[in-house]
Enzyme design. Sequence first.
Site, PDB file in Angstrom:
ATOM      1  N   CYS A 100       0.943  -1.213  -0.089  1.00  0.00           N
ATOM      2  CA  CYS A 100      -0.141  -0.330   0.014  1.00  0.00           C
ATOM      3  C   CYS A 100       0.779   1.237  -0.008  1.00  0.00           C
ATOM      4  O   CYS A 100       1.730   1.400   0.915  1.00  0.00           O
ATOM      5  CB  CYS A 100      -0.970  -0.059   1.167  1.00  0.00           C
ATOM      6  N   ARG A 227      -9.249  -3.843 -10.381  1.00  0.00           N
ATOM      7  CA  ARG A 227     -10.484  -2.823 -11.025  1.00  0.00           C
ATOM      8  C   ARG A 227     -11.166  -3.388 -12.226  1.00  0.00           C
ATOM      9  O   ARG A 227     -12.306  -3.243 -12.210  1.00  0.00           O
ATOM     10  CB  ARG A 227      -9.794  -1.645 -11.564  1.00  0.00           C
TER      11      ARG A 227
HETATM   12  C1  LIG Z   1      -9.695   1.720  -4.762  1.00  0.00           C
HETATM   13  C2  LIG Z   1      -8.601   0.718  -4.577  1.00  0.00           C
HETATM   14  C3  LIG Z   1      -8.351   0.170  -3.146  1.00  0.00           C
HETATM   15  C4  LIG Z   1      -7.471  -0.733  -2.996  1.00  0.00           C
HETATM   16  N1  LIG Z   1      -7.270  -1.259  -1.859  1.00  0.00           N
HETATM   17  C5  LIG Z   1      -6.267  -2.259  -1.486  1.00  0.00           C
HETATM   18  C6  LIG Z   1      -6.177  -2.859  -0.341  1.00  0.00           C
HETATM   19  O1  LIG Z   1      -6.795  -2.679   0.525  1.00  0.00           O
HETATM   20  N2  LIG Z   1      -5.239  -3.771  -0.046  1.00  0.00           N
HETATM   21  C7  LIG Z   1      -4.425  -3.970  -1.172  1.00  0.00           C
HETATM   22  O2  LIG Z   1      -3.447  -5.027  -0.979  1.00  0.00           O
HETATM   23  N3  LIG Z   1      -4.388  -3.606  -2.327  1.00  0.00           N
HETATM   24  C8  LIG Z   1      -5.245  -2.560  -2.594  1.00  0.00           C
HETATM   25  N4  LIG Z   1      -5.408  -1.972  -3.881  1.00  0.00           N
HETATM   26  C9  LIG Z   1      -4.713  -2.534  -4.896  1.00  0.00           C
HETATM   27  C10 LIG Z   1      -4.953  -3.929  -5.664  1.00  0.00           C
HETATM   28  O3  LIG Z   1      -5.157  -4.769  -4.676  1.00  0.00           O
HETATM   29  C11 LIG Z   1      -4.316  -4.108  -6.893  1.00  0.00           C
HETATM   30  O4  LIG Z   1      -3.299  -4.447  -6.475  1.00  0.00           O
HETATM   31  C12 LIG Z   1      -4.286  -2.953  -8.015  1.00  0.00           C
HETATM   32  O5  LIG Z   1      -5.471  -2.069  -8.132  1.00  0.00           O
HETATM   33  C13 LIG Z   1      -3.682  -3.464  -9.131  1.00  0.00           C
HETATM   34  O6  LIG Z   1      -4.748  -4.343  -9.727  1.00  0.00           O
HETATM   35  P1  LIG Z   1      -5.582  -4.039 -11.095  1.00  0.00           P
HETATM   36  O7  LIG Z   1      -4.641  -3.384 -12.113  1.00  0.00           O
HETATM   37  O8  LIG Z   1      -5.932  -5.460 -11.394  1.00  0.00           O
HETATM   38  O9  LIG Z   1      -6.528  -3.127 -10.750  1.00  0.00           O
HETATM   39  C14 LIG Z   1      -6.604  -1.315  -4.023  1.00  0.00           C
HETATM   40  C15 LIG Z   1      -6.687  -0.660  -5.301  1.00  0.00           C
HETATM   41  C16 LIG Z   1      -7.762   0.375  -5.615  1.00  0.00           C
HETATM   42  C17 LIG Z   1      -7.871   0.937  -6.871  1.00  0.00           C
END
Ligand SMILES: Cc1cc2nc3c(=O)[nH]c(=O)nc-3n(C[C@H](O)[C@H](O)[C@H](O)COP(=O)(O)O)c2cc1C
Length: 328
Positions: A100, A227
């Site tokens: 994070c 997402r």
């Molecule tokens: C709104 C939002 C909240 C997120 N909250 C977390 C979280 O609580 N814990 C975590 O490990 N990653 C969190 N992430 C990261 C996602 O788990 C993921 O690693 C990141 O969105 C990349 O994946 P994607 O391209 O498929 O969205 C968050 C991402 C977004 C967009």
Amino acid sequence: MKIGSVTLPNNLMLAPMAGITDSPFRRMSKAGGAGLVFTEMLSASALARDSRRTTGMLKFADEERPIAAQIFGSELAAVEKSADIIRSMGYDMLNINFGCPAKKIIKSRGGSALLKDLKSYENVIAASVRGSGGKMPVTVKIRPGLTPDDDRTEDYVRAAEAAGAEMIIIHGRFVSQIHSGDVNFAAIARAVAAVKIPVVANGGIVSELTAEEMLSKTGCAGLMIGRGAIGDFGIFRRILYYLENKEKLSAPSREERIAMYKEHARLSAEFHGERGGVIILRKLAAFYLKGLPGAKRTREAINKAESVRAFNDALDGIFEHQWSVDSE
Ligand SMILES: Cc1cc2nc3c(=O)[nH]c(=O)nc-3n(C[C@H](O)[C@H](O)[C@H](O)COP(=O)(O)O)c2cc1C
């Protein structure tokens, strides 16, 4: 796919997303074909203090299984205690957030702050393993490094394995990239080569082809989708089907997307209470209605809805735009 003692129905996972992946969202994801779902990140310190709000956020339905809870934090006693609480609540798996980039989390020395300090990183994993008492696999979610000049992928994955982690999820973007920009496939491939435990790849998987690209460029054991699953829960099933058959299922129609949003609202109202459950789903409208004619006006109507009925009526308004091209 097997993680410690836990067998998953498939190797596609829903990413933890704060403020989004609550129990209704996870149930929708399971129905869409996800093999493993995660809670959003929870503070180990808050959990260990027995904060009622945090333990409330750990509520889950049996149909969400297998399910992992994600924690962040660096206080070892709190991490160990929260692992024990999570295990006793019946979770199948624990995940520790080391990725994070949010300032608030870094200030509390959680999330990606621990990537700066390998010793503390290892200690947090070891404390989680102790707290889980060997009854629940401990897994980690990391990044390749803080910045592209500071790629420490192999150090992180080897240290995690040595400390007792049973799966590594790697979001292939550096912390400095937050959640956007190119995914570093090479770093994920190096992670896969460096350890024996399964490595799951995350970042930018939004379709059958991006899933296939991630698998072929990294050799990872599983995929995690964030997402790309919002408002399109069937993405899991479509990717699984494509990987098996090399043929695409059709994307959801407008009617199917609206029906899915309504079902999500029904579950959300059931879980959070009617008004709160409906209001919480307003922020997902841009995802659910993306590209649909009449999306803007429908979003405005949704933003006024405070009951399931009003929410559904607002959504039905979109069908009045059958022949018009949206002016957004
Ligand atoms: C709104 C939002 C909240 C997120 N909250 C977390 C979280 O609580 N814990 C975590 O490990 N990653 C969190 N992430 C990261 C996602 O788990 C993921 O690693 C990141 O969105 C990349 O994946 P994607 O391209 O498929 O969205 C968050 C991402 C977004 C967009």
